[in-house]
Design a protein around this motif. Structure first.
Motif, PDB file in Angstrom:
ATOM      1  N   ASN A   1      35.493  27.371  37.071  1.00  0.00           N
ATOM      2  CA  ASN A   1      36.315  26.178  36.870  1.00  0.00           C
ATOM      3  C   ASN A   1      36.262  25.198  38.035  1.00  0.00           C
ATOM      4  OD1 ASN A   1      38.080  26.543  34.266  1.00  0.00           O
ATOM      5  ND2 ASN A   1      37.946  28.567  35.216  1.00  0.00           N
ATOM      6  N   ALA A   2      35.993  25.686  39.257  1.00  0.00           N
ATOM      7  CA  ALA A   2      35.979  24.803  40.428  1.00  0.00           C
ATOM      8  C   ALA A   2      34.587  24.583  40.982  1.00  0.00           C
ATOM      9  CB  ALA A   2      36.886  25.379  41.525  1.00  0.00           C
ATOM     10  N   SER A   3      33.611  25.312  40.483  1.00  0.00           N
ATOM     11  CA  SER A   3      32.205  25.200  40.869  1.00  0.00           C
ATOM     12  C   SER A   3      31.944  25.809  42.246  1.00  0.00           C
ATOM     13  CB  SER A   3      31.741  23.735  40.844  1.00  0.00           C
ATOM     14  OG  SER A   3      30.332  23.664  40.858  1.00  0.00           O
ATOM     15  N   VAL A   4      30.671  25.844  42.599  1.00  0.00           N
ATOM     16  CA  VAL A   4      30.243  26.316  43.921  1.00  0.00           C
ATOM     17  C   VAL A   4      29.756  25.121  44.731  1.00  0.00           C
ATOM     18  CG1 VAL A   4      29.735  28.704  43.314  1.00  0.00           C
ATOM     19  CG2 VAL A   4      28.024  26.927  42.870  1.00  0.00           C
ATOM     20  N   THR A   5      29.260  25.380  45.951  1.00  0.00           N
ATOM     21  CA  THR A   5      28.957  24.273  46.860  1.00  0.00           C
ATOM     22  C   THR A   5      27.562  24.437  47.472  1.00  0.00           C
ATOM     23  OG1 THR A   5      30.052  25.406  48.717  1.00  0.00           O
ATOM     24  CG2 THR A   5      31.427  23.970  47.345  1.00  0.00           C
ATOM     25  N   LEU A   6      27.476  24.166  48.752  1.00  0.00           N
ATOM     26  CA  LEU A   6      26.184  24.099  49.435  1.00  0.00           C
ATOM     27  C   LEU A   6      25.477  25.451  49.508  1.00  0.00           C
ATOM     28  CD1 LEU A   6      24.111  22.464  51.038  1.00  0.00           C
ATOM     29  CD2 LEU A   6      25.558  22.759  53.074  1.00  0.00           C
TER      30      LEU A   6
ATOM     31  N   MET B   1      35.039  31.781  48.235  1.00  0.00           N
ATOM     32  CA  MET B   1      35.185  30.791  49.310  1.00  0.00           C
ATOM     33  C   MET B   1      34.775  29.410  48.860  1.00  0.00           C
ATOM     34  SD  MET B   1      34.074  32.611  52.865  1.00  0.00           S
ATOM     35  CE  MET B   1      32.370  32.698  52.361  1.00  0.00           C
ATOM     36  N   GLU B   2      33.606  29.319  48.222  1.00  0.00           N
ATOM     37  CA  GLU B   2      33.109  28.006  47.818  1.00  0.00           C
ATOM     38  C   GLU B   2      34.047  27.344  46.807  1.00  0.00           C
ATOM     39  OE1 GLU B   2      28.595  27.646  47.447  1.00  0.00           O
ATOM     40  OE2 GLU B   2      28.902  29.813  47.336  1.00  0.00           O
ATOM     41  N   SER B   3      34.563  28.132  45.871  1.00  0.00           N
ATOM     42  CA  SER B   3      35.478  27.555  44.892  1.00  0.00           C
ATOM     43  C   SER B   3      36.788  27.126  45.553  1.00  0.00           C
ATOM     44  CB  SER B   3      35.764  28.548  43.764  1.00  0.00           C
ATOM     45  OG  SER B   3      36.334  29.744  44.252  1.00  0.00           O
TER      46      SER B   3
ATOM     47  N   ASN C   1      37.346  49.646  42.477  1.00  0.00           N
ATOM     48  CA  ASN C   1      38.262  48.965  41.568  1.00  0.00           C
ATOM     49  C   ASN C   1      38.617  47.574  42.096  1.00  0.00           C
ATOM     50  OD1 ASN C   1      40.143  48.756  39.326  1.00  0.00           O
ATOM     51  ND2 ASN C   1      41.764  49.069  40.827  1.00  0.00           N
ATOM     52  N   ASN C   2      38.937  47.496  43.364  1.00  0.00           N
ATOM     53  CA  ASN C   2      39.305  46.209  43.945  1.00  0.00           C
ATOM     54  C   ASN C   2      38.122  45.248  44.017  1.00  0.00           C
ATOM     55  OD1 ASN C   2      42.250  45.874  45.119  1.00  0.00           O
ATOM     56  ND2 ASN C   2      41.717  48.035  45.338  1.00  0.00           N
ATOM     57  N   MET C   3      36.942  45.771  44.264  1.00  0.00           N
ATOM     58  CA  MET C   3      35.764  44.906  44.293  1.00  0.00           C
ATOM     59  C   MET C   3      35.435  44.371  42.895  1.00  0.00           C
ATOM     60  SD  MET C   3      34.759  44.397  47.339  1.00  0.00           S
ATOM     61  CE  MET C   3      33.203  43.609  46.943  1.00  0.00           C
ATOM     62  N   SER C   4      35.581  45.203  41.871  1.00  0.00           N
ATOM     63  CA  SER C   4      35.340  44.737  40.499  1.00  0.00           C
ATOM     64  C   SER C   4      36.338  43.654  40.110  1.00  0.00           C
ATOM     65  CB  SER C   4      35.437  45.905  39.512  1.00  0.00           C
ATOM     66  OG  SER C   4      34.338  46.772  39.636  1.00  0.00           O
ATOM     67  N   LEU C   5      37.589  43.884  40.453  1.00  0.00           N
ATOM     68  CA  LEU C   5      38.616  42.898  40.135  1.00  0.00           C
ATOM     69  C   LEU C   5      38.385  41.600  40.913  1.00  0.00           C
ATOM     70  CD1 LEU C   5      41.118  42.260  38.535  1.00  0.00           C
ATOM     71  CD2 LEU C   5      42.501  43.385  40.303  1.00  0.00           C
ATOM     72  N   ALA C   6      37.976  41.727  42.174  1.00  0.00           N
ATOM     73  CA  ALA C   6      37.701  40.538  42.990  1.00  0.00           C
ATOM     74  C   ALA C   6      36.545  39.726  42.422  1.00  0.00           C
ATOM     75  CB  ALA C   6      37.384  40.955  44.428  1.00  0.00           C
ATOM     76  N   ALA C   7      35.505  40.410  41.967  1.00  0.00           N
ATOM     77  CA  ALA C   7      34.361  39.712  41.384  1.00  0.00           C
ATOM     78  C   ALA C   7      34.774  38.951  40.126  1.00  0.00           C
ATOM     79  CB  ALA C   7      33.250  40.700  41.066  1.00  0.00           C
ATOM     80  N   LEU C   8      35.633  39.573  39.321  1.00  0.00           N
ATOM     81  CA  LEU C   8      36.141  38.922  38.114  1.00  0.00           C
ATOM     82  C   LEU C   8      36.978  37.691  38.473  1.00  0.00           C
ATOM     83  CD1 LEU C   8      36.500  39.032  35.015  1.00  0.00           C
ATOM     84  CD2 LEU C   8      38.438  40.565  35.391  1.00  0.00           C
ATOM     85  N   GLU C   9      37.862  37.838  39.451  1.00  0.00           N
ATOM     86  CA  GLU C   9      38.698  36.721  39.888  1.00  0.00           C
ATOM     87  C   GLU C   9      37.849  35.584  40.448  1.00  0.00           C
ATOM     88  OE1 GLU C   9      42.801  38.989  41.306  1.00  0.00           O
ATOM     89  OE2 GLU C   9      41.118  38.857  42.684  1.00  0.00           O
ATOM     90  N   ALA C  10      36.863  35.939  41.252  1.00  0.00           N
ATOM     91  CA  ALA C  10      35.995  34.913  41.839  1.00  0.00           C
ATOM     92  C   ALA C  10      35.193  34.200  40.757  1.00  0.00           C
ATOM     93  CB  ALA C  10      35.058  35.546  42.871  1.00  0.00           C
TER      94      ALA C  10
ATOM     95  N   ASP D   1      28.024  37.951  47.334  1.00  0.00           N
ATOM     96  CA  ASP D   1      27.910  36.891  46.328  1.00  0.00           C
ATOM     97  C   ASP D   1      29.304  36.528  45.821  1.00  0.00           C
ATOM     98  OD1 ASP D   1      26.814  35.091  44.497  1.00  0.00           O
ATOM     99  OD2 ASP D   1      26.386  36.635  43.012  1.00  0.00           O
ATOM    100  N   ALA D   2      30.113  37.550  45.521  1.00  0.00           N
ATOM    101  CA  ALA D   2      31.486  37.298  45.065  1.00  0.00           C
ATOM    102  C   ALA D   2      32.304  36.596  46.143  1.00  0.00           C
ATOM    103  CB  ALA D   2      32.149  38.618  44.671  1.00  0.00           C
ATOM    104  N   LEU D   3      32.093  36.977  47.414  1.00  0.00           N
ATOM    105  CA  LEU D   3      32.803  36.314  48.504  1.00  0.00           C
ATOM    106  C   LEU D   3      32.427  34.835  48.564  1.00  0.00           C
ATOM    107  CD1 LEU D   3      34.719  36.533  50.925  1.00  0.00           C
ATOM    108  CD2 LEU D   3      32.742  37.127  52.343  1.00  0.00           C
ATOM    109  N   CYS D   4      31.145  34.539  48.385  1.00  0.00           N
ATOM    110  CA  CYS D   4      30.712  33.133  48.348  1.00  0.00           C
ATOM    111  C   CYS D   4      31.367  32.397  47.187  1.00  0.00           C
ATOM    112  CB  CYS D   4      29.195  33.043  48.238  1.00  0.00           C
ATOM    113  SG  CYS D   4      28.311  33.526  49.736  1.00  0.00           S
TER     114      CYS D   4
END
Length: 387
Positions: free
Chosen positions: A244-249, A188-190, A229-238, A182-185
Motif C-alpha cells: 500500500n505504501a510502496s518501496v523506495t531506493l 523500513m522503506e514503506s 512465528n514472529n518472522m512469518s508474521l513480520a513478513a506478512l505485516e511488511a 528483504d522483509a526488513l527492507c
C-alpha cells in the motif's frame, strides 16, 4: 488471510470452494522436503484433481511464466495453489492473471490493466520474507532485456494467503537471512516512503520490531518456533505495508543487480541497505528517529542520535547475518562497471527511487553502486546513549 501453526490443514476445504482442478506452482525443493506431497494429499482428500509445475527454482522469469501457463491450459486448470518462496508465488500470480487475460506478462509493466478476473490463487509461503502472499505486486525477470519487471495492480493479489510458520523451519540459514532482511527492507522503506500513511506505518513498525528481535534467533536456531512465528508474521505485516505504501531506493537499485548478476533478491537488498541508509539519512531523520524510539522507548536522545543508532543496528545485523558485499559475492569488477549506466537507468525507470525521501540522480545511483561494491560495515563509531 489464514494464519497460524498447522493452518495448512485447512487447505483442502478452502480450495474446493474455488474449483476442482488444482494447478500447483512450486519448485523441486518443496518436492524434496515432502511439502508438495502433503499439499497434494490435503487437496486430493477433498476429491480435487491436482497437477504441478515445479520449474520455479530460481528468481521468477517470463520463461517460467510461459511454461507454467501452458501447463495450466493443457490440464484445464480452475484454481491455482502456490507453495514456496517469492519466486513460486510471483510466478503463480502472473499465471493467474494471464490465464484470463492472454498476452505477454511484460505488457502489464507498461499501461495494460487486467480486464478479466484472474484465476483464484491461494498462496502458501515457506519463507519469511517477500510478503508476496499479501501483495498486489509480482516481479518477473524479462530474459530478453535482462531487466526485472515490477508489476503492481489489484489483479495480482491472491484470493487467499495461507501462512503456516511451521513451513519455514526448513529454510536454510542463508535463505533465512536473505528473506528476513528483504522483509526488513519492505518494512523500513514503506515507513519512510513518500506514499506512507498511518495504517501502513502501524504494520511497518510492528514488522521492524519483530524482525530485529527475532531474525538472529531464527538464523541460528531454525527450529525455534517463537522466532519462526514472529518472522512469518513480520513478513506478512511488511507485505501489507509496502503493498500500500510502496518501496523506495533500495528495491529500485536491487532489481537490476538481480536481473544482470542473478543475485537472490533478498541478498541484493541487504548488500545495498547500509549504504542507502547512509545516503538517505539526512532527509529521513524524523522517520529513522521514530523507528528508533519505537524500538527503544527508554532512550532520551536527539533525533539525529537515535537515527544513527538505528542505522548502526541495521549494519550490525547485516554483519551478524554474514551479508557479503558485491565483490565478495563474486561479481566481476569490470563487468559491473560496464553495467552501471544500464542499472541506474533501469532503477529509475522502475519508479521506486522516486518514493525515497532523498531522490537520487542517475549519477548518484551509479556512485552508490560503486560504494556498495566494496562496502565495509562501519560500526566502529560509538554513540553515547542514556535513559
Amino acid at each position: 488471510m489464514v494464519y497460524g501453526k498447522e493452518s495448512l490443514e485447512a487447505l483442502g476445504g478452502i480450495t474446493k470452494s474455488f474449483g476442482k482442478r488444482v494447478f500447483i506452482v512450486s519448485d523441486e525443493m518443496m518436492a524434496s522436503l515432502g511439502y508438495l506431497e502433503r499439499v497434494t494429499e490435503l487437496l486430493e482428500a477433498e476429491g480435487l484433481t491436482t497437477f504441478s509445475y515445479l520449474g520455479a527454482n530460481t528468481e521468477p522469469t517470463d520463461v517460467f511464466v510461459a511454461e507454467a501457463l501452458a501447463l495450466f491450459h493443457e490440464n484445464n486448470g480452475e484454481v491455482i495453489v502456490t507453495l514456496g518462496g517469492g519466486s513460486c508465488i510471483d510466478t503463480a500470480k502472473a499465471v493467474a492473471v494471464l490465464a484470463t487475460n492472454p498476452g505477454y506478462i511484460g505488457e502489464f509493466m507498461k499501461d495494460r490493466i487486467a480486464e478479466n478476473k484472474p484465476v483464484p490463487l491461494i498462496a502458501i509461503p515457506t519463507t519469511a520474507g517477500t510478503g508476496s502472499e499479501a501483495t498486489n505486486v509480482t516481479v518477473i525477470n524479462d530474459t530478453t532485456h535482462d531487466t526485472k519487471m515490477m508489476i503492481k495492480q489489484s489483479a495480482f493479489l491472491p484470493q487467499v494467503a495461507l501462512v503456516d510458520p511451521s513451513l519455514t523451519f526448513s529454510s536454510p540459514q542463508k535463505v533465512t537471512a536473505a528473506t528476513g532482511l528483504d522483509a526488513l527492507c519492505h518494512a523500513m522503506e514503506s515507513y519512510f516512503s513518500k506514499k506512507t500513511q498511518p495504517i501502513t506505518k502501524t504494520f511497518s513498525l510492528s514488522a521492524i520490531k519483530k524482525i530485529v528481535t527475532y531474525i538472529e534467533t531464527a538464523y541460528h536456531d531454525g527450529q525455534n518456533f517463537e522466532a519462526r512465528n514472529n518472522m512469518s508474521l513480520a513478513a506478512l505485516e511488511a507485505g501489507l505495508a509496502f503493498s500500500n505504501a510502496s518501496v523506495t531506493l533500495i528495491h529500485g537499485m536491487s532489481r537490476p543487480i538481480g536481473a544482470l548478476f542473478h543475485v537472490p533478491h533478498g541478498i541484493s537488498n541487504a548488500m545495498l541497505l547500509p549504504a542507502i541508509l547512509d545516503f538517505t539519512r539526512d532527509d529521513a531523520i524524523q522517520s529513522l528517529d521514530e523507528i528508533a524510539r519505537f524500538l527503544h522507548p527508554e532512550l532520551n536522545q536527539s533525533d539525529e542520535q537515535l537515527a544513527d543508532l538505528f542505522i548502526a543496528e541495521v549494519k550490525q545485523l547485516c554483519q551478524a547475518l554474514e551479508i557479503p558485499n558485491l565483490r565478495q559475492w563474486g561479481i566481476d569488477p569490470e563487468t559491473f562497471e560496464r553495467s552501471l549506466d544500464k542499472m541506474a537507468s533501469d532503477a529509475l525507470i522502475s519508479g521506486s527511487p522516486a518514493n525515497n525521501p532523498r531522490v537520487p540522480t542517475h549519477e548518484e545511483i551509479m556512485e552508490l553502486y560503486r560504494t556498495c561494491f566494496d562496502y565495509q560495515y562501519d560500526t566502529r563509531k560509538e554513540v553515547e546513549f542514556s535513559v
